[in-house]
Design a protein around this motif. Structure first.
Motif, PDB file in Angstrom:
ATOM      1  N   ASP A   6      26.610  47.642  -3.358  1.00 14.77           N
ATOM      2  CA  ASP A   6      27.733  48.394  -2.820  1.00 14.77           C
ATOM      3  C   ASP A   6      27.553  48.695  -1.339  1.00 14.77           C
ATOM      4  O   ASP A   6      28.507  49.093  -0.674  1.00 14.77           O
ATOM      5  CB  ASP A   6      27.938  49.692  -3.610  1.00 14.77           C
ATOM      6  CG  ASP A   6      26.643  50.333  -4.050  1.00 14.77           C
ATOM      7  OD1 ASP A   6      25.560  49.837  -3.645  1.00 14.77           O
ATOM      8  OD2 ASP A   6      26.682  51.323  -4.793  1.00 14.77           O
ATOM      9  N   ASN A   7      26.363  48.471  -0.818  1.00 10.13           N
ATOM     10  CA  ASN A   7      26.178  48.764   0.605  1.00 10.13           C
ATOM     11  C   ASN A   7      26.667  47.630   1.502  1.00 10.13           C
ATOM     12  O   ASN A   7      26.524  47.699   2.714  1.00 10.13           O
ATOM     13  CB  ASN A   7      24.734  49.161   0.926  1.00 10.13           C
ATOM     14  CG  ASN A   7      23.777  48.004   0.906  1.00 10.13           C
ATOM     15  OD1 ASN A   7      24.159  46.852   0.714  1.00 10.13           O
ATOM     16  ND2 ASN A   7      22.508  48.304   1.093  1.00 10.13           N
ATOM     17  N   ALA A   9      29.863  46.418   0.976  1.00  8.14           N
ATOM     18  CA  ALA A   9      31.325  46.489   0.916  1.00  8.14           C
ATOM     19  C   ALA A   9      31.909  46.941   2.250  1.00  8.14           C
ATOM     20  O   ALA A   9      31.216  47.540   3.077  1.00  8.14           O
ATOM     21  CB  ALA A   9      31.739  47.459  -0.193  1.00  8.14           C
ATOM     22  N   ALA A  11      34.337  49.217   4.803  1.00 15.38           N
ATOM     23  CA  ALA A  11      34.653  50.643   4.870  1.00 15.38           C
ATOM     24  C   ALA A  11      36.095  50.846   4.410  1.00 15.38           C
ATOM     25  O   ALA A  11      36.947  49.974   4.586  1.00 15.38           O
ATOM     26  CB  ALA A  11      34.465  51.154   6.291  1.00 15.38           C
ATOM     27  N   THR A  56      22.693  58.381   9.897  1.00 10.38           N
ATOM     28  CA  THR A  56      23.311  57.064   9.676  1.00 10.38           C
ATOM     29  C   THR A  56      22.716  56.286   8.514  1.00 10.38           C
ATOM     30  O   THR A  56      23.240  55.229   8.176  1.00 10.38           O
ATOM     31  CB  THR A  56      23.214  56.197  10.954  1.00 10.38           C
ATOM     32  OG1 THR A  56      21.841  56.100  11.321  1.00 10.38           O
ATOM     33  CG2 THR A  56      24.023  56.796  12.079  1.00 10.38           C
ATOM     34  N   THR A  57      21.644  56.774   7.930  1.00 12.79           N
ATOM     35  CA  THR A  57      21.077  56.060   6.777  1.00 12.79           C
ATOM     36  C   THR A  57      20.585  57.050   5.731  1.00 12.79           C
ATOM     37  O   THR A  57      20.205  58.183   6.047  1.00 12.79           O
ATOM     38  CB  THR A  57      19.868  55.174   7.171  1.00 12.79           C
ATOM     39  OG1 THR A  57      18.825  55.992   7.700  1.00 12.79           O
ATOM     40  CG2 THR A  57      20.252  54.106   8.174  1.00 12.79           C
ATOM     41  N   VAL A 201      27.902  55.710   2.554  1.00 14.68           N
ATOM     42  CA  VAL A 201      27.996  54.320   2.998  1.00 14.68           C
ATOM     43  C   VAL A 201      28.180  53.359   1.828  1.00 14.68           C
ATOM     44  O   VAL A 201      28.936  52.385   1.910  1.00 14.68           O
ATOM     45  CB  VAL A 201      26.758  53.940   3.844  1.00 14.68           C
ATOM     46  CG1 VAL A 201      26.747  52.463   4.146  1.00 14.68           C
ATOM     47  CG2 VAL A 201      26.746  54.748   5.136  1.00 14.68           C
ATOM     48  N   LYS A 202      27.514  53.619   0.713  1.00 10.66           N
ATOM     49  CA  LYS A 202      27.678  52.756  -0.463  1.00 10.66           C
ATOM     50  C   LYS A 202      29.020  52.991  -1.144  1.00 10.66           C
ATOM     51  O   LYS A 202      29.365  52.301  -2.094  1.00 10.66           O
ATOM     52  CB  LYS A 202      26.554  53.044  -1.479  1.00 10.66           C
ATOM     53  CG  LYS A 202      25.186  52.525  -1.085  1.00 10.66           C
ATOM     54  CD  LYS A 202      24.161  52.871  -2.161  1.00 10.66           C
ATOM     55  CE  LYS A 202      22.912  52.020  -2.066  1.00 10.66           C
ATOM     56  NZ  LYS A 202      22.057  52.358  -0.932  1.00 10.66           N
ATOM     57  N   GLY A 204      32.151  53.456   0.467  1.00 19.18           N
ATOM     58  CA  GLY A 204      33.338  53.296   1.296  1.00 19.18           C
ATOM     59  C   GLY A 204      33.200  53.845   2.699  1.00 19.18           C
ATOM     60  O   GLY A 204      34.125  53.733   3.509  1.00 19.18           O
ATOM     61  N   GLY A 205      32.058  54.418   3.009  1.00 21.14           N
ATOM     62  CA  GLY A 205      31.822  54.866   4.380  1.00 21.14           C
ATOM     63  C   GLY A 205      31.479  53.698   5.282  1.00 21.14           C
ATOM     64  O   GLY A 205      31.265  52.573   4.819  1.00 21.14           O
ATOM     65  N   LEU A 206      31.422  53.973   6.576  1.00 18.87           N
ATOM     66  CA  LEU A 206      31.081  52.912   7.521  1.00 18.87           C
ATOM     67  C   LEU A 206      29.610  53.054   7.897  1.00 18.87           C
ATOM     68  O   LEU A 206      28.804  52.218   7.524  1.00 18.87           O
ATOM     69  CB  LEU A 206      31.998  53.015   8.738  1.00 18.87           C
ATOM     70  CG  LEU A 206      31.982  51.827   9.697  1.00 18.87           C
ATOM     71  CD1 LEU A 206      33.379  51.487  10.183  1.00 18.87           C
ATOM     72  CD2 LEU A 206      31.061  52.081  10.891  1.00 18.87           C
ATOM     73  N   ASN A 207      29.252  54.120   8.590  1.00 16.38           N
ATOM     74  CA  ASN A 207      27.821  54.297   8.853  1.00 16.38           C
ATOM     75  C   ASN A 207      27.413  55.775   8.940  1.00 16.38           C
ATOM     76  O   ASN A 207      26.540  56.138   9.711  1.00 16.38           O
ATOM     77  CB  ASN A 207      27.347  53.508  10.082  1.00 16.38           C
ATOM     78  CG  ASN A 207      28.090  53.872  11.356  1.00 16.38           C
ATOM     79  OD1 ASN A 207      28.781  54.884  11.402  1.00 16.38           O
ATOM     80  ND2 ASN A 207      27.951  53.054  12.385  1.00 16.38           N
TER      81      ASN A 207
END
Lengths: 334, 334, 334, 334
Positions: A6-7, A9, A11, A56-57, A201-202, A204-207
């Motif tokens: 999922d990471n 996909a 955003a 961011t992570t 992020v997994k 639907g987020g971007l970063n």
């Protein structure tokens, strides 16, 4: 068709819109209006006062928290297949300045009050052996299982009894919540969780990910550690805006429900091959090498997960058509 | 009107477009097509083979590089006002696991072959004193001055002579290049630079910076260190796409030229108050407290920079109107 | 005749006797009877409850203490010529996992409430700059000066006011006490010192130093950190026995008095050349290169200490004859 | 009668004599004549050029070596019951700045080429998983077994094949050599060992251990790391003199032979209770709780070692009478 993770996909469009809407000058770092709204938004979400820090992570979120919960000379109890042990390149050792991970066994990457107690009881209470300071769990787990509220309450109780802090890797907390029907507070602070990574992020987020502190007195230390680790972005508003967009109208939950539903569809196509019950958005299947090749030959991408097992992960944007093809391909293996 | 810092400016529209264009599923981390193009794009730009790693902050880019250039038990020579010393929360100590910064004096935040030699000569070559392993400079400097090619060549020569690695903090390398009319290779690898941070965020980027290695044999180590520090984002394509958009048609240079031109406009309004010649996009002025207040009263925002000095930073999106108002306000102080 | 340093002198015979007397089987590490007596012996000595840990070097004693007083992301204020900065190979950075030393100026390696305040006031209270957590002083200083009780009380007051812990490098605390006629408590805990290294090796010990905690709640952490740093010797009784022998009948004070008296003798031979008043057992003299050579030609060994200065250190076993020859040689320079 | 550990035994009289004989002024740190003889003495002993560094603990010797053999972001393969994992308070994590220990199973605390390969093969070669850099073994092992020359050669071969450095914890290398009749070179450098701790304290030393480098190019780094860790004693001659005394006339081997012989005597009193064959100086026996109590009631001291097992360790100074009483007590259990 990629079912690696999922990471990978894209955003969600609303996340991109939020970024665009934040594209104007504002105070740098986390002084902007979006960042300033995070504490309130998460406090509302959880129904208790929290402090929220964008990063961011998930690795940064997890390891900043662990560094605040465990001094360099102590240890963190976690499952031997946990992400912090297996997939973060030793980041816990880096962020904590050398704390140790003590690895526990357990079905489906779950630890239990019993395995925690057993691990603690093996440690002599002297200066020669590294004493534990915290437990860390992942929910949903690395095998897509969900810790229920009662399990978490028991774990939190055990942690308290043993004087251990409680960390939650919530890379897929949305899937755990959606898949369990539990209450968010019961999955976190009511069970005694001190700090968690809240994954976007997994989902639907971007970063942008979020580090959420229930033990709010750690906030000043976390703020400094975030900067010191190079994780205080100067234009933080683009992260905060993503997160706020995800929280708005429960987009994060809708996305997780979509991913979970897709996983159920896949699972129902191969019920006899499931390694674990499918509770969130990951499906582990038993296949022969020959079968794996056959699936790949049909354009399906996935990870091998040890001998004779493969992993599919569904995501928020699962396309009906792709899922249908995957389901058909799996059904055809029978 | 905010003149605090170029790091508060919005992102350039082309950067946002590039992010939107990258919004589809692709391989996670840096396996995507955009990330895979970075090495080539920067090698072309520099006219030599380099390895390029996206990260999200200059602190991360600088300190990952320093960790690869300096072991925990040695030291980095840098200016006492350098960003790594003053504004990164001790990140060099964290990333290097305890290496020391040895602080040099020098006008305008510049170090010279002479100050490097003096500092080295003060260090006894024994195990009791921390031996230097690297020099680090910033170009344009923290005071908006530019190291010219000849200065850099001399510094590189000195570094080589003393067995020191050479790190460049290029948060404003674009402004240095635009302001000096030098050749990019002369400002970097031809002078002996081993590794640099290549700044985009202060120059119209959203949240992507780049770590460029001229000493390409460090690439494997840097890749691991980036992951271990929580700086390997899972959807790296959104960073790589930003950077590629900045490089395309020299957008990065156009932006820097605009910021530099704006700085010239401001400087020319108060030529007698300049603390340093304005070579890039920062203007330091001598003002009294009363004058500073008067400027603030007109809606101008800026930092105080020590007693009797204030700093303005212009950015790529400097608006004519705001600049005119600032210039008028400064001229009116005379 | 060697006047390089008191750390090259032989061990006092009573120290050797104590080692021999401890040469029987006993509990390993610090469970033996000698080690178990340390807390009591030092509590009696100081007139307050302390915790005492043997280690084998001042560097270990200093840096274990600093690691307990300063988290990795904060800083220690100390003199620019302090031993922890200049002569410990970056050990503070290693033990603290990257904390920073902020260097203060000051005559004779002394810091003052004023210089502490000035240094603190230069630090913006934000996450970008490293915030101070502690001060560290050396008494007697690296130039043989002695902080008096009143100076220490004022420093302790300043530390408290600024929320800073207080560390004392007492490599030559015996010489400071003997040279000042002050009270030991006034030189330490009554002034607010939290932790100190208590030096014996420079004062007739063989290889035992002591880390003394006035902030006794740090004891558990220090015990673990000592082990983790490889400083928990398995036959600790040979260290504890040395220390107890030094404390018995004030041998440590007698030794320091002898060293100080020897220094006075040397100083009085060249009163016009003294760089600093001689208060403990170090003598810094102004000499020309030619004069330095002449002294060396007479078989005298000493360190150069910057241009035109040389350092002599006297020790507990100073021989009258050697001192006479040194004094004569110095007098002959006039 | 204490059989807890050989590290509680007294020092050999010749070691004390050597300390007394070194009790005169000499150059500080390791510039004295004794320290200067170490490289030569160990090179002679091993029949190859080595570099030798005194330290005061096995933990320091082991972990300084590991820090030079393994960067912070990689891992060391070792047995799950190895001293570095179980009994050094996380020192490897401290000295290496966060490197990981990967724990291998194996009878009697031995690792094999096969278990090394299996562990390596489980690690994906990417930046997400910590890559191994070294293996570490203990000889004699923590259970008193001895790796033979052929086993070591095979391990060394495997290490080389996998690109791994080879570390040896030789806390009881003397017992291994005495117990195996092997050649010292075959137990170390001929098998590919890069660095080892050479134990003396458990074998009649007072407080000197030795770090021996076969990979001599690491010497400069080790020298700095030793200082930085607070392990460069200022009066190093008292350590070097101990070691030289131990080497003279093979005192170290005589001591080990005596300890091993004592262990055989104990073992032969309870042959049916041995958990492991007794090859060096440790005896592990199966006893019931009731039997353990009975032994304690006779004044015998020993450690419990997991449920139903107890450990005796014999030392160089084993007294015939005490051994006889122990043997009788064990025989009486049958």
């Amino acid at each position: 068709m990629r079912f690696f993770s999922d990471n990978a996909a894209p955003a969600h469009p609303k996340v991109l819109e939020a970024i665009a809407a934040a594209n104007r000058i504002d105070t740098a770092y986390d002084g902007d209006e979006w960042s300033q709204r995070l504490d309130g938004a998460f406090s509302d979400l959880f129904g208790t006062e929290v402090r929220a820090f964008w990063v961011t992570t998930g690795t940064a979120a997890n390891c900043l928290a662990l560094a605040a919960l465990c001094p360099p000379y102590r240890a963190i109890l976690c499952h031997k297949d946990s992400h912090i042990e297996v997939d973060e390149a030793g980041a816990p050792g880096f962020f904590t300045a050398g704390a140790k991970l003590i690895l526990l066994d357990g079905e489906g990457a779950k630890i239990t009050p019993k395995t925690v107690a057993q691990a603690c009881d093996l440690i002599r209470n002297d200066v020669h052996q590294v004493q534990p300071a915290a437990i860390s769990i992942t929910n949903a787990t690395e095998y897509g299982l969900i810790y229920r509220a009662a399990e978490l309450a028991a774990l939190g109780e055990r942690a308290k009894q043993r004087g251990l802090a409680f960390h939650l890797d919530g890379a897929r907390i949305a899937n755990a919540l959606a898949g369990s029907g539990e209450n968010l507070g019961d999955l976190t602070w009511r069970a005694g969780v001190d700090a968690m990574s809240f994954g976007f992020v997994k989902n639907g987020g971007l970063n942008a990910e979020c580090l959420v502190l229930f033990k709010t007195e750690l906030a000043d230390e976390i703020a400094v550690r975030r900067k010191r680790a190079g994780h205080l972005l100067s234009k933080g508003r683009y992260l905060a805006a993503q997160i706020l967009a995800m929280l708005e109208d429960d987009l994060w939950l809708d996305n997780a429900r979509a991913a979970n539903a897709a996983a159920q569809k896949v699972a129902s196509a191969a019920p006899n091959r499931l390694v674990y019950p499918v509770e969130a958005n990951e499906i582990f299947l038993r296949v022969s090498n020959e079968e794996a090749e056959r699936l790949r030959g049909q354009g399906l991408d996935f990870y091998e997960w040890g001998p004779g097992q493969i992993r599919f992960v569904t995501s928020w944007d699962a396309q009906s058509e792709a899922l249908d093809r995957l389901a058909s391909a799996l059904a055809a293996l029978e």
